[in-house]
Design a protein around this motif. Structure first.
Motif, mmCIF file in Angstrom:
data_model
loop_
_atom_site.group_PDB
_atom_site.id
_atom_site.type_symbol
_atom_site.label_atom_id
_atom_site.label_comp_id
_atom_site.label_asym_id
_atom_site.label_seq_id
_atom_site.Cartn_x
_atom_site.Cartn_y
_atom_site.Cartn_z
ATOM 1 N N TYR A 11 -13.029 -9.330 -3.115
ATOM 2 C CA TYR A 11 -14.455 -8.392 -2.925
ATOM 3 C C TYR A 11 -15.375 -8.375 -3.690
ATOM 4 O O TYR A 11 -15.306 -8.909 -4.897
ATOM 5 C CB TYR A 11 -13.897 -6.860 -2.740
ATOM 6 C CG TYR A 11 -13.286 -6.571 -1.437
ATOM 7 C CD1 TYR A 11 -13.638 -6.600 -0.193
ATOM 8 C CD2 TYR A 11 -11.713 -6.423 -1.492
ATOM 9 C CE1 TYR A 11 -12.849 -6.402 1.155
ATOM 10 C CE2 TYR A 11 -10.979 -6.144 -0.181
ATOM 11 C CZ TYR A 11 -11.709 -6.109 0.791
ATOM 12 O OH TYR A 11 -10.849 -5.880 2.139
ATOM 13 N N GLY A 38 -2.557 -0.509 -0.797
ATOM 14 C CA GLY A 38 -3.289 -1.204 -1.552
ATOM 15 C C GLY A 38 -2.758 -2.802 -2.033
ATOM 16 O O GLY A 38 -3.614 -3.156 -2.919
ATOM 17 N N GLY A 40 -3.051 -5.281 -0.111
ATOM 18 C CA GLY A 40 -3.648 -6.146 0.673
ATOM 19 C C GLY A 40 -3.411 -6.270 2.271
ATOM 20 O O GLY A 40 -3.862 -7.379 2.778
ATOM 21 N N LYS A 41 -2.531 -5.291 2.976
ATOM 22 C CA LYS A 41 -2.247 -5.450 3.922
ATOM 23 C C LYS A 41 -3.443 -5.486 5.142
ATOM 24 O O LYS A 41 -3.449 -6.435 6.088
ATOM 25 C CB LYS A 41 -1.245 -4.282 4.421
ATOM 26 C CG LYS A 41 -0.009 -4.430 3.534
ATOM 27 C CD LYS A 41 1.367 -3.458 4.133
ATOM 28 C CE LYS A 41 0.511 -1.955 3.915
ATOM 29 N NZ LYS A 41 0.237 -1.479 2.782
ATOM 30 N N THR A 42 -4.032 -4.303 4.975
ATOM 31 C CA THR A 42 -5.304 -4.346 6.119
ATOM 32 C C THR A 42 -6.214 -5.398 5.909
ATOM 33 O O THR A 42 -6.727 -5.830 6.696
ATOM 34 C CB THR A 42 -5.804 -2.820 5.817
ATOM 35 O OG1 THR A 42 -5.145 -1.898 5.994
ATOM 36 C CG2 THR A 42 -7.160 -2.578 6.638
ATOM 37 N N THR A 43 -6.448 -5.803 4.551
ATOM 38 C CA THR A 43 -7.330 -7.112 4.269
ATOM 39 C C THR A 43 -6.878 -8.191 4.887
ATOM 40 O O THR A 43 -7.719 -8.776 5.647
ATOM 41 C CB THR A 43 -7.415 -7.198 2.693
ATOM 42 O OG1 THR A 43 -7.898 -6.232 2.183
ATOM 43 C CG2 THR A 43 -8.487 -8.145 2.450
HETATM 44 N N1 LIG Z 1 -14.646 -3.283 0.736
HETATM 45 C C1 LIG Z 1 -13.934 -3.392 -0.408
HETATM 46 N N2 LIG Z 1 -14.350 -3.351 -1.535
HETATM 47 C C2 LIG Z 1 -13.800 -3.532 -2.868
HETATM 48 N N3 LIG Z 1 -12.054 -3.413 -2.734
HETATM 49 C C3 LIG Z 1 -11.573 -3.171 -1.552
HETATM 50 C C4 LIG Z 1 -12.185 -2.992 -0.300
HETATM 51 N N4 LIG Z 1 -11.552 -3.008 0.771
HETATM 52 C C5 LIG Z 1 -10.145 -2.794 -0.211
HETATM 53 N N5 LIG Z 1 -10.321 -3.217 -1.278
HETATM 54 C C6 LIG Z 1 -9.253 -3.240 -2.116
HETATM 55 O O1 LIG Z 1 -8.505 -4.239 -1.774
HETATM 56 C C7 LIG Z 1 -7.075 -3.875 -2.138
HETATM 57 C C8 LIG Z 1 -6.250 -3.959 -1.026
HETATM 58 O O2 LIG Z 1 -6.680 -3.214 0.238
HETATM 59 P P1 LIG Z 1 -6.045 -3.052 1.564
HETATM 60 O O3 LIG Z 1 -6.092 -4.256 2.008
HETATM 61 O O4 LIG Z 1 -6.825 -2.003 2.181
HETATM 62 O O5 LIG Z 1 -4.524 -2.714 1.251
HETATM 63 P P2 LIG Z 1 -3.577 -1.949 2.247
HETATM 64 O O6 LIG Z 1 -3.871 -2.176 3.484
HETATM 65 O O7 LIG Z 1 -2.193 -2.755 1.873
HETATM 66 O O8 LIG Z 1 -3.293 -0.572 1.656
HETATM 67 C C9 LIG Z 1 -7.228 -2.301 -2.848
HETATM 68 O O9 LIG Z 1 -6.995 -2.440 -4.190
HETATM 69 C C10 LIG Z 1 -8.270 -1.831 -2.101
HETATM 70 O O10 LIG Z 1 -8.956 -0.921 -3.111
#
Ligand SMILES: Nc1ncnc2c1ncn2[C@@H]1O[C@H](COP(=O)(O)OP(=O)(O)O)[C@@H](O)[C@H]1O
Ligand SMILES: [Mg+2]
Length: 387
Positions: A11, A38, A40-43
């Motif tokens: 990010y 946290g 990275g699943k949603t990402t």
């Molecule tokens: N827009 C963003 N900017 C910066 N960091 C982000 C953003 N979105 C998610 N993150 C970070 O990326 C990591 C993975 O997040 P995410 O994919 O939402 O995880 P999960 O879905 O597994 O809970 C986490 O550390 C989260 O804080």
């Protein structure tokens, strides 16, 4: 169908959300992404429909590098169930479900007819629930609408981000089972995110176990449970993984023993003599076309009247399962009926019996245990009985 090639996402603030992801989900397969919050699943998921762009690597959908596909066109092929369901509060359930077809330009009547069909498919009567607003539904019903909406334009790919997260465990299990039977018909290529290992095991053809920003293991549920690739995975799937493996290993014809058999219409005395010669204490009783009728004890046959057939002293066989059922179900039947073995049927036809020894062998087979070193001590029947 969906292929990740060394995909990474950093990010703008410098957070590395995922690093070097490589895996592939075949057409019609359901892959679960599981790991702590946290990781990275949603990402990962949002990179597939380009709501987030990777900073390295590439993603192919149906052989096509999605970086070269117009995002709007891409999203038409991908249904998306978002983490908080995200229904529009001021639109009826029917209109919420029709959102995507309407967006892609279907005529209103056609979009609504499709929406009604989909609501029906997810178990909501469109006449009753179609006119309601999301606030007038239970959590479980809202989740179903979310699934119906994602399926509305009949996309080949479905992304589901903790789709059953916001409901209690009982409703959750019901929704999971409903979705699995739905998936057996619609055969979408699905990425399903969850933080719950039980859900991952139950739903997934394959599971991607995430550590921090990377996949520690990508394999079938049986393999992940049977042979965790790293100490992290072993800890994540839990000490009771031997137990969990019972629910993902299915009974195969090769697992079965062939017990002594008596035929329904056969004279009892003849059957008794045969069993005595074999040294057998009981036999399975079969009717026409090899259908299971029940079982009979050798001494009951011996005591039978001279004119009796096997049918008279035969007893019902309550402990049975269909072939292909998970070992856990067979074990449950043994416990419930206090039986030393269970009959395994293919439709009405008797195939053989599963004994505790064979059950253990099947468990070892499921993970190719000889090669990978799964020991007998891992199969803890006492704790199964307590569960
Ligand atoms: N827009 C963003 N900017 C910066 N960091 C982000 C953003 N979105 C998610 N993150 C970070 O990326 C990591 C993975 O997040 P995410 O994919 O939402 O995880 P999960 O879905 O597994 O809970 C986490 O550390 C989260 O804080
Ligand atoms: Mg998330």
């Amino acid at each position: 169908m969906i292929r990740f090639e060394q995909v990474g996402k950093v990010y703008p603030d410098g957070t590395t959300a995922v690093d070097d992801l490589s895996f592939e989900v075949a057409e019609g397969e359901l892959a679960t992404l599981v790991g702590p919050s946290g990781c990275g699943k949603t990402t990962t998921m949002m990179m597939v429909n380009r709501l987030i762009e990777p900073t390295s690597g590439r993603i192919l959908v149906d052989g096509e590098d999605i970086a070269r596909v117009d995002p709007v066109r891409l999203r038409r092929r991908i249904g998306y169930v978002i983490q908080q369901v995200g229904l529009f509060p001021h639109r009826t359930v029917l209109d919420n479900t029709a959102t995507v077809p309407a967006l892609v330009g279907w005529k209103k009547a056609k979009a609504r007819a499709r929406a009604a069909e989909l609501l029906d498919l997810v178990g909501l009567d469109p006449k009753t629930y179609g006119p309601r607003y999301p606030a007038q539904l239970s959590g479980g019903q809202r989740q179903r609408v979310g699934v119906a909406r994602a399926l509305a334009a009949d996309p080949p790919v479905l992304l589901m981000d903790e789709p059953f997260g916001a409901v209690d465990p009982v409703v959750r299990e019901r929704l999971q089972n409903e979705f699995l039977s739905l998936q057996a018909t619609v055969r979408k290529t699905v990425l399903l995110v969850t933080h719950d290992i039980e859900e991952a095991v139950r739903m997934g053809d394959r599971i991607a176990v995430y550590g921090q920003g990377r996949i520690e293991q990508f394999d079938t549920p049986a393999a992940v449970l049977g042979s965790p690739a790293t100490p992290y995975v072993a800890q994540f799937v839990g000490a009771d993984r031997g137990l969990k493996r019972l629910s993902v290993t299915r009974i195969e014809p090769d697992d079965l023993e062939e017990p002594p058999v008596a035929r329904l219409g056969e004279p009892a005395a003849a059957a008794a003599a045969r069993l005595r010669a074999q040294g057998a204490r009981w036999a399975v009783v079969l009717g026409e076309h090899g259908a299971l009728h029940g079982w009979v004890a050798a001494d009951a046959l011996a005591r039978a009247d001279g004119r009796d057939t096997v049918g008279e002293p035969a007893r019902r066989m309550d402990a049975w399962v269909p072939v292909g059922a998970p070992l856990k179900q067979a074990f449950g039947e043994m416990l419930q009926h206090d039986a030393g073995w269970v009959a395994v049927l293919d439709g009405p036809r008797f195939l053989g019996v599963l004994t505790p020894a064979k059950l253990h062998e099947a468990l070892r087979r499921s993970v190719d245990a000889d090669a990978r070193g799964v020991g007998r001590d891992e199969v803890d029947f006492d704790s199964v009985a307590d569960a």
